[in-house]
Design a protein around this motif. Sequence first.
Motif, short mmCIF file in Angstrom:
data_model
loop_
_atom_site.label_atom_id
_atom_site.label_comp_id
_atom_site.label_asym_id
_atom_site.label_seq_id
_atom_site.Cartn_x
_atom_site.Cartn_y
_atom_site.Cartn_z
N LEU A 177 0.85 -1.05 0.24
CA LEU A 177 0.03 -0.02 0.00
C LEU A 177 0.81 1.35 0.02
N VAL A 178 0.44 2.56 -0.75
CA VAL A 178 1.17 3.64 -0.51
C VAL A 178 0.19 4.63 -0.53
N ALA A 179 0.68 5.49 0.39
CA ALA A 179 -0.23 6.69 0.50
C ALA A 179 0.34 8.01 -0.31
N TYR A 180 -0.87 8.61 -0.93
CA TYR A 180 -0.65 9.71 -1.68
C TYR A 180 -1.50 11.01 -1.31
N THR A 181 -1.26 12.24 -1.36
CA THR A 181 -1.97 13.19 -0.80
C THR A 181 -2.07 14.12 -2.22
N THR A 182 -3.01 14.20 -2.71
CA THR A 182 -3.38 14.72 -3.85
C THR A 182 -3.71 16.35 -3.72
N LEU A 183 -3.56 17.10 -4.60
CA LEU A 183 -3.55 18.57 -4.80
C LEU A 183 -4.96 18.92 -5.29
N LEU A 184 -5.41 18.01 -6.05
CA LEU A 184 -6.69 18.22 -6.80
C LEU A 184 -7.80 18.81 -6.10
N PRO A 185 -8.57 19.66 -6.55
CA PRO A 185 -9.60 19.96 -5.61
C PRO A 185 -10.76 18.95 -5.33
N VAL A 203 5.72 4.04 -8.37
CA VAL A 203 4.39 4.50 -8.22
C VAL A 203 4.09 6.09 -7.94
N TRP A 204 4.95 6.61 -7.46
CA TRP A 204 4.73 8.31 -6.95
C TRP A 204 4.86 8.88 -8.38
N ALA A 205 6.11 8.49 -9.05
CA ALA A 205 6.23 9.18 -10.44
C ALA A 205 5.00 9.28 -11.31
N ASN A 206 4.64 8.01 -11.54
CA ASN A 206 3.42 7.61 -12.43
C ASN A 206 2.16 8.65 -11.93
N ILE A 207 1.85 8.49 -10.74
CA ILE A 207 0.56 9.22 -10.37
C ILE A 207 0.81 10.82 -10.36
N GLN A 208 2.12 11.14 -9.99
CA GLN A 208 2.27 12.63 -10.20
C GLN A 208 2.14 13.05 -11.65
N ARG A 209 2.41 12.20 -12.62
CA ARG A 209 2.32 12.50 -13.95
C ARG A 209 0.60 12.63 -14.22
N LEU A 210 0.13 11.48 -13.77
CA LEU A 210 -1.53 11.36 -14.22
C LEU A 210 -2.04 12.55 -13.37
#
Lengths: 100, 177, 95, 106
Positions: free
Chosen positions: B105-113, B152-159
């Motif tokens: 599992l990976v946690a990610y904080t999104t900046l999208l509103p 994972v992080w790099a992929n998700i940031q690009r998305l």
Amino acid sequence: MDILYHSGTLFIVIGVLFFLSGTVGLIRFPDIYTRLHALTKADNVGLGCVVCGLALQSGSWVLTVKLLLIWLLVLIASSASCHLIASSAMQKNIKPWTRP
Amino acid sequence: MPNDNCLSTSHTLATLVRRSLPRFAIFSLLWYALAGSDALSWVIGVPAVLLATSLSLSLASSSRLNIRVAGLLHFIPFFLYQSFRGGIDVMHRALSFRQCLDPGLVAYTTLLPEGSARIFFVNTISLLPGTLSAELRGDQVTIHTLDQGLPVWANIQRLEYHVAALMGETGEGRENL
Amino acid sequence: MSWLHTLFALILLPAIAVGMIRILRGPTAADRMMTAQLFGTCGVAILLLLSAGMLNPVLIDIALVFALLAALATLTFIRRTWQGSGKNKHGYPLS
Amino acid sequence: MTYSILTLFDIILVATLLWLGWRLLSSEDIFKAVVLFISFGLLMALAWVRMRAPDVALAEAALGAGLTGPLFLAALRRMNRSHKGERRLDIDENRDGDHGKNSEPT
């Protein structure tokens, strides 16, 4: 026309392979999350390839739009239900399988 | 959640028309694609399109969905390529002789509103290679990955970048971190 | 040369039949439901291929219905059967 | 060529349907039976297509898989609740704890 037809066939073959590997993943993978991976990705891509192949072979705009519409619907439905299944599995504290 | 305050201004009618016209056009096109060119089919088609328009207006959330065309043109090839890679990845893992899985599992904080952009983002994560959005709490996304060795992080940031460009949310973004 | 499409549909049918093992075995309820979703997606593909193989464009409409309704069962399952109540604990926006 | 392939398709389809129906009727877990029923509806629609009755297939897909499936699921939940003799809404967390679930801890 012939090139379009044969590239369509190639797409369909790739799509069928995706479907088969999705089923193999569904049987082989160890826990619910990994099985969700197999199901969503392989099947959506597989259906996408089949749809692309048929659209290349169909040669009519209305049919192509209809096929793409079906794919879009399946895409939305399966990604939403995949997220719902995963999140309620997390909610029920089902632990992901980890490499021993 | 219905929101009435957007219709309470003086130019209610103009807003209504401006909001409903694109939907009406899209649903009409959809009907044409589904029912074909038979003129008689519009006897059912016109009420159906009107019903769909009003339903979609009443269900629409307050955050307006403004999709940028340029963003869409960048997003579609990115999405197709990534989901194809995701399919190949799963196929390779499913068919390989030894089971080569290392999930985590990976946690990610999104900046999208909050709103449609975030929902869209969470739903597209599941189609990237090796990732699956498992949970969304506020701006915290928990991601299940098939292989912890993947970037994972790099992929998700690009998305996330692509989704932001698609929804016209660029500006307040990654550089704050 | 529409036999090729029929052949592909024929290849996809065992994929469904094998997936049934997961319904019979799968430990959690969600595993079983996921397989029903696989049936939906696979069924759509089979119908599309058959519509090319049997030269019958009507089948595409049935595929459309499949695509719509297979997801409905999964969603009902999640909201009604598996997930306690319809109450939503984490603030996942439902609308 | 097409006909022999289609015949093979029919044979596999009928065999799967029969097996599915048998497992559906003999299953002890009701939830499993419901899922098998949904799958049965989907495959039955394919069978109607093969019998050259696309209209019946459309109805079967809509009713068999799309309408009765969710109805059964909702009924199952209600049945389960009244079976436990409870009227609270948020109690039946591990519905499948009695039959299926044996490997995942809840």
